[in-house]
Write a protein that holds these residues in place. Structure first.
Motif, PDB file in Angstrom:
ATOM      1  N   ALA A 342       0.989  -0.883  -0.361  1.00 45.45           N
ATOM      2  CA  ALA A 342      -0.057  -0.056   0.300  1.00 45.45           C
ATOM      3  C   ALA A 342       0.561   0.738   0.028  1.00 45.45           C
ATOM      4  CB  ALA A 342      -1.371   0.228   1.093  1.00 45.45           C
ATOM      5  N   SER A 343       0.245   2.249  -0.472  1.00 53.45           N
ATOM      6  CA  SER A 343       1.227   3.613  -1.367  1.00 53.45           C
ATOM      7  C   SER A 343       1.501   3.798   0.640  1.00 53.45           C
ATOM      8  CB  SER A 343       0.558   4.209  -1.978  1.00 53.45           C
ATOM      9  OG  SER A 343       0.791   3.857  -3.788  1.00 53.45           O
ATOM     10  N   GLU A 344       0.724   4.228   1.517  1.00 53.15           N
ATOM     11  CA  GLU A 344       0.959   4.770   2.367  1.00 53.15           C
ATOM     12  C   GLU A 344       2.479   3.807   3.825  1.00 53.15           C
ATOM     13  OE1 GLU A 344      -2.901   3.053   3.919  1.00 53.15           O
ATOM     14  OE2 GLU A 344      -2.034   3.523   1.726  1.00 53.15           O
ATOM     15  N   HIS A 345       2.946   2.661   3.112  1.00 49.32           N
ATOM     16  CA  HIS A 345       3.172   1.581   3.244  1.00 49.32           C
ATOM     17  C   HIS A 345       5.067   2.111   2.921  1.00 49.32           C
ATOM     18  CE1 HIS A 345       1.167   1.144   7.107  1.00 49.32           C
ATOM     19  NE2 HIS A 345       0.453   0.989   5.989  1.00 49.32           N
ATOM     20  N   ALA A 346       5.234   2.380   1.863  1.00 51.00           N
ATOM     21  CA  ALA A 346       6.161   2.710   0.397  1.00 51.00           C
ATOM     22  C   ALA A 346       7.040   3.186   0.435  1.00 51.00           C
ATOM     23  CB  ALA A 346       5.606   2.959  -1.074  1.00 51.00           C
ATOM     24  N   ALA A 347       7.021   3.799   1.717  1.00 51.79           N
ATOM     25  CA  ALA A 347       8.651   4.900   1.858  1.00 51.79           C
ATOM     26  C   ALA A 347       9.315   4.508   1.783  1.00 51.79           C
ATOM     27  CB  ALA A 347       7.726   5.805   2.742  1.00 51.79           C
ATOM     28  N   PRO A 348      10.674   4.830   1.528  1.00 54.73           N
ATOM     29  CA  PRO A 348      12.310   3.820   2.075  1.00 54.73           C
ATOM     30  C   PRO A 348      12.284   4.129   3.802  1.00 54.73           C
ATOM     31  CG  PRO A 348      12.280   5.038  -0.126  1.00 54.73           C
ATOM     32  CD  PRO A 348      11.399   5.639   0.233  1.00 54.73           C
ATOM     33  N   GLY A 349      12.321   3.059   4.301  1.00 53.05           N
ATOM     34  CA  GLY A 349      13.189   3.522   5.795  1.00 53.05           C
ATOM     35  C   GLY A 349      11.678   2.575   6.584  1.00 53.05           C
ATOM     36  N   THR A 350      10.465   2.737   5.860  1.00 55.60           N
ATOM     37  CA  THR A 350       9.204   2.183   6.687  1.00 55.60           C
ATOM     38  C   THR A 350       9.683   0.537   7.470  1.00 55.60           C
ATOM     39  OG1 THR A 350       8.031   3.252   4.817  1.00 55.60           O
ATOM     40  CG2 THR A 350       6.721   0.884   6.244  1.00 55.60           C
ATOM     41  N   GLN A 351       9.062   0.526   8.606  1.00 52.28           N
ATOM     42  CA  GLN A 351       8.944  -1.139   8.877  1.00 52.28           C
ATOM     43  C   GLN A 351       8.014  -1.715   8.902  1.00 52.28           C
ATOM     44  OE1 GLN A 351      12.287  -1.802  10.653  1.00 52.28           O
ATOM     45  NE2 GLN A 351      12.418  -0.001   9.100  1.00 52.28           N
ATOM     46  N   LEU A 352       8.303  -2.975   8.193  1.00 50.75           N
ATOM     47  CA  LEU A 352       6.990  -3.828   7.500  1.00 50.75           C
ATOM     48  C   LEU A 352       7.912  -4.968   8.441  1.00 50.75           C
ATOM     49  CD1 LEU A 352       6.665  -2.828   4.358  1.00 50.75           C
ATOM     50  CD2 LEU A 352       5.203  -2.168   6.636  1.00 50.75           C
ATOM     51  N   GLU A 353       6.715  -6.351   7.839  1.00 55.97           N
ATOM     52  CA  GLU A 353       6.797  -8.149   8.783  1.00 55.97           C
ATOM     53  C   GLU A 353       6.200  -8.548   6.918  1.00 55.97           C
ATOM     54  OE1 GLU A 353       6.706  -8.268  13.308  1.00 55.97           O
ATOM     55  OE2 GLU A 353       4.282  -8.182  12.221  1.00 55.97           O
ATOM     56  N   VAL A 354       7.385  -9.861   7.376  1.00 57.37           N
ATOM     57  CA  VAL A 354       6.707 -10.287   6.059  1.00 57.37           C
ATOM     58  C   VAL A 354       6.379 -12.100   6.367  1.00 57.37           C
ATOM     59  CG1 VAL A 354       7.266 -11.869   3.948  1.00 57.37           C
ATOM     60  CG2 VAL A 354       8.114  -9.103   4.424  1.00 57.37           C
ATOM     61  N   GLU A 355       5.493 -12.406   6.099  1.00 51.37           N
ATOM     62  CA  GLU A 355       5.321 -14.338   6.477  1.00 51.37           C
ATOM     63  C   GLU A 355       6.057 -15.237   5.384  1.00 51.37           C
ATOM     64  OE1 GLU A 355       0.841 -16.212   7.313  1.00 51.37           O
ATOM     65  OE2 GLU A 355       1.559 -14.646   8.746  1.00 51.37           O
ATOM     66  N   VAL A 356       6.873 -15.795   6.741  1.00 56.84           N
ATOM     67  CA  VAL A 356       7.324 -16.545   5.689  1.00 56.84           C
ATOM     68  C   VAL A 356       7.827 -18.119   6.777  1.00 56.84           C
ATOM     69  CG1 VAL A 356       9.749 -17.777   5.400  1.00 56.84           C
ATOM     70  CG2 VAL A 356       9.304 -15.668   4.468  1.00 56.84           C
ATOM     71  N   ARG A 357       7.048 -19.153   6.391  1.00 57.39           N
ATOM     72  CA  ARG A 357       6.497 -20.310   6.903  1.00 57.39           C
ATOM     73  C   ARG A 357       5.940 -19.942   8.129  1.00 57.39           C
ATOM     74  NH1 ARG A 357      13.235 -23.474   5.612  1.00 57.39           N
ATOM     75  NH2 ARG A 357      12.306 -22.267   3.392  1.00 57.39           N
ATOM     76  N   GLY A 358       5.390 -19.375   8.482  1.00 59.24           N
ATOM     77  CA  GLY A 358       4.360 -18.997   9.905  1.00 59.24           C
ATOM     78  C   GLY A 358       5.139 -18.287  10.620  1.00 59.24           C
ATOM     79  N   LYS A 359       5.900 -17.804   9.914  1.00 56.14           N
ATOM     80  CA  LYS A 359       6.895 -16.672  11.205  1.00 56.14           C
ATOM     81  C   LYS A 359       6.239 -15.216  10.510  1.00 56.14           C
ATOM     82  CE  LYS A 359      10.265 -19.859  12.997  1.00 56.14           C
ATOM     83  NZ  LYS A 359      11.876 -20.082  12.920  1.00 56.14           N
ATOM     84  N   ARG A 360       6.834 -14.221  11.534  1.00 60.32           N
ATOM     85  CA  ARG A 360       6.687 -13.082  11.277  1.00 60.32           C
ATOM     86  C   ARG A 360       8.672 -12.265  10.929  1.00 60.32           C
ATOM     87  NH1 ARG A 360       1.907  -9.809  11.682  1.00 60.32           N
ATOM     88  NH2 ARG A 360       0.124 -11.210  10.557  1.00 60.32           N
ATOM     89  N   LEU A 361       8.449 -11.874   9.872  1.00 61.47           N
ATOM     90  CA  LEU A 361      10.195 -11.705   9.894  1.00 61.47           C
ATOM     91  C   LEU A 361      10.454 -10.287  10.028  1.00 61.47           C
ATOM     92  CD1 LEU A 361      11.205 -14.140   7.034  1.00 61.47           C
ATOM     93  CD2 LEU A 361      11.272 -14.224   9.544  1.00 61.47           C
ATOM     94  N   ALA A 362      11.107  -8.952   9.779  1.00 55.68           N
ATOM     95  CA  ALA A 362      11.322  -7.671   9.627  1.00 55.68           C
ATOM     96  C   ALA A 362      11.553  -7.591   8.805  1.00 55.68           C
ATOM     97  CB  ALA A 362      11.791  -7.564  11.180  1.00 55.68           C
ATOM     98  N   ALA A 363      11.139  -6.847   8.017  1.00 52.63           N
ATOM     99  CA  ALA A 363      11.160  -5.669   7.355  1.00 52.63           C
ATOM    100  C   ALA A 363      11.828  -4.955   6.781  1.00 52.63           C
ATOM    101  CB  ALA A 363      10.808  -6.995   5.838  1.00 52.63           C
ATOM    102  N   THR A 364      11.659  -3.862   6.307  1.00 55.08           N
ATOM    103  CA  THR A 364      12.490  -2.531   5.960  1.00 55.08           C
ATOM    104  C   THR A 364      12.363  -2.371   4.508  1.00 55.08           C
ATOM    105  OG1 THR A 364      13.755  -2.410   7.658  1.00 55.08           O
ATOM    106  CG2 THR A 364      13.661  -0.821   6.211  1.00 55.08           C
ATOM    107  N   VAL A 365      11.517  -1.076   3.939  1.00 56.42           N
ATOM    108  CA  VAL A 365      11.619  -0.939   2.742  1.00 56.42           C
ATOM    109  C   VAL A 365      13.211  -0.031   2.062  1.00 56.42           C
ATOM    110  CG1 VAL A 365      10.140   0.786   0.900  1.00 56.42           C
ATOM    111  CG2 VAL A 365       8.803  -0.271   3.276  1.00 56.42           C
TER     112      VAL A 365
END
Length: 379
Positions: A342-365
């Motif tokens: 979503a565009s409101e979460h697309a700025a560089p440096g935004t902290q997100l999480e990605v779900e991989v094999r049932g786990k939430r992994l911290a990710a940074t744009v």
């Protein structure tokens, strides 16, 4: 494995051999189905091949790509009506990136267009080339001829030592050194007529070489006799393009995505952004002015577990996006990915999480490319 597992490349298509099929097998390549062909995914290992290309020069067989020649009366305005390109500014021998769009502005394919003396040379993706040919035949007038160059092969020599290796082997009216990024010319390569452009899909300096399929094995042998060069498979090609932040059709862009969402505005020339006159122009001009609800971004993930295509992206409990390409970066020693969020979460440096094999992994744009491009643009 640092990139897609072999089964990620398997597609339910009738398989054809590449012109270099026996050549690959003789060198111990592991062959897998991809885009209707059996293609080499690796020779000695994806990490080793990836690193060799970054440090020296790798030879890739990309003969699965579609090579087309478009010619005939009124070809220039006819092609402009189909592609969002300004052909009046396209110089002879200079490839340019463009897009094949549907009526709603969705991406049917991305491609390279080069002006030749009697028409235009197009290189399209292997998995979509038959659909592309059908689309062009439907939308171009009868006076325009579409020639599928199915008797031609295509090689890519990529890496910082690609120029040194290739310069020994070519002759012609144009010095190889005069080619800068996105410039091309005709050469003799090992006595064979070849069209060579300084371009590629790895983020490194390098060249793409179109030549007769009947001569490609001898030319591939000649190139690989150079001490800088080794044959490189499909796996390292994908991990290199991922580090370079380059989209892959069918994954990072599809008919469900627009060029503006995908960050491909550069594929639509300035004059066309205001004048329109190409498929999907109304939507694209609107999105240029108003923005889009989602954007394609780079992600750097914490830890070592890679996120693959289809992994969901979250902020808290809310899903905000989906990964379109991902893998472990040999150069960075960390997992990287690309995703629509979503565009409101697309700025560089935004902290997100990605779900991989049932786990939430911290990710940074992260801005792309993840690894800086090293194209040769001249002094």
């Amino acid at each position: 494995m640092t990139d897609h597992d072999a089964e990620d490349f398997v597609e339910d298509l009738p398989l054809e051999p590449l012109p270099l099929d026996a050549w690959h097998r003789a060198r111990g390549a592991r062959m897998v189905p991809f885009a209707g062909y059996e293609m080499p995914i690796q020779y000695e290992g994806i990490v080793a091949e990836h690193t060799w290309t970054r440090e020296s020069a790798g030879l890739f067989d990309v003969s699965h790509m579609g090579q087309l020649f478009i010619s005939g009366e009124g070809v220039e305005p006819a092609l402009e009506a189909v592609l969002p390109i300004d052909l009046t500014t396209l110089k002879h021998g200079a490839p340019r990136y463009s897009l094949l769009l549907d009526a709603n502005g969705g991406v049917l394919d991305d491609l390279m267009v080069t002006r030749w003396s009697e028409g235009f040379y197009l290189v399209v993706n292997g998995a979509t080339k038959w659909d592309d040919i059908a689309h062009l035949r439907e939308h171009l007038p009868d006076e325009v001829t579409i020639s599928h160059m199915d008797d031609s092969a295509l090689l890519a020599l990529q890496g910082p030592k690609a120029f040194a290796a290739l310069e020994r082997l070519v002759s012609g009216d144009t010095p190889l050194a005069s080619l800068t990024f996105m410039k091309g010319a005709a050469f003799k390569l090992g006595g064979v007529d070849a069209w060579i452009s300084r371009s590629g899909y790895t983020g490194e300096d390098g060249f793409e070489i179109s030549l007769p399929a009947e001569n490609v094995a001898a030319v591939a042998d000649l190139i690989c006799e150079q001490p800088e060069v080794k044959p490189i498979g499909l796996g390292a090609r994908d991990s290199l393009r991922l580090e370079a932040g380059l989209p892959l059709y069918g994954h990072d862009m599809t008919p469900d995505t627009s060029p503006i969402e995908a960050g491909l505005l550069f594929g639509i020339n300035k004059r066309r952004r205001t004048e329109g006159g190409f498929p999907g122009a109304e939507r694209i001009i609107r999105e240029i002015a108003e923005g889009t609800t989602r954007k394609w971004v780079g992600l750097k993930l914490e830890g070592r577990l890679p996120a693959r295509e289809g992994a969901e992206v979250f902020v808290g409990e809310g899903k905000v996006g989906t990964v379109t390409s991902g893998g472990f970066s040999p150069t960075l020693g960390a997992p990287i990915a690309m995703a629509y969020v979503a565009s409101e979460h697309a700025a560089p440096g935004t902290q997100l999480e990605v779900e991989v094999r049932g786990k939430r992994l911290a990710a940074t744009v992260s801005p792309t490319p993840f690894v800086p491009h090293r194209y040769h643009r001249g002094n």
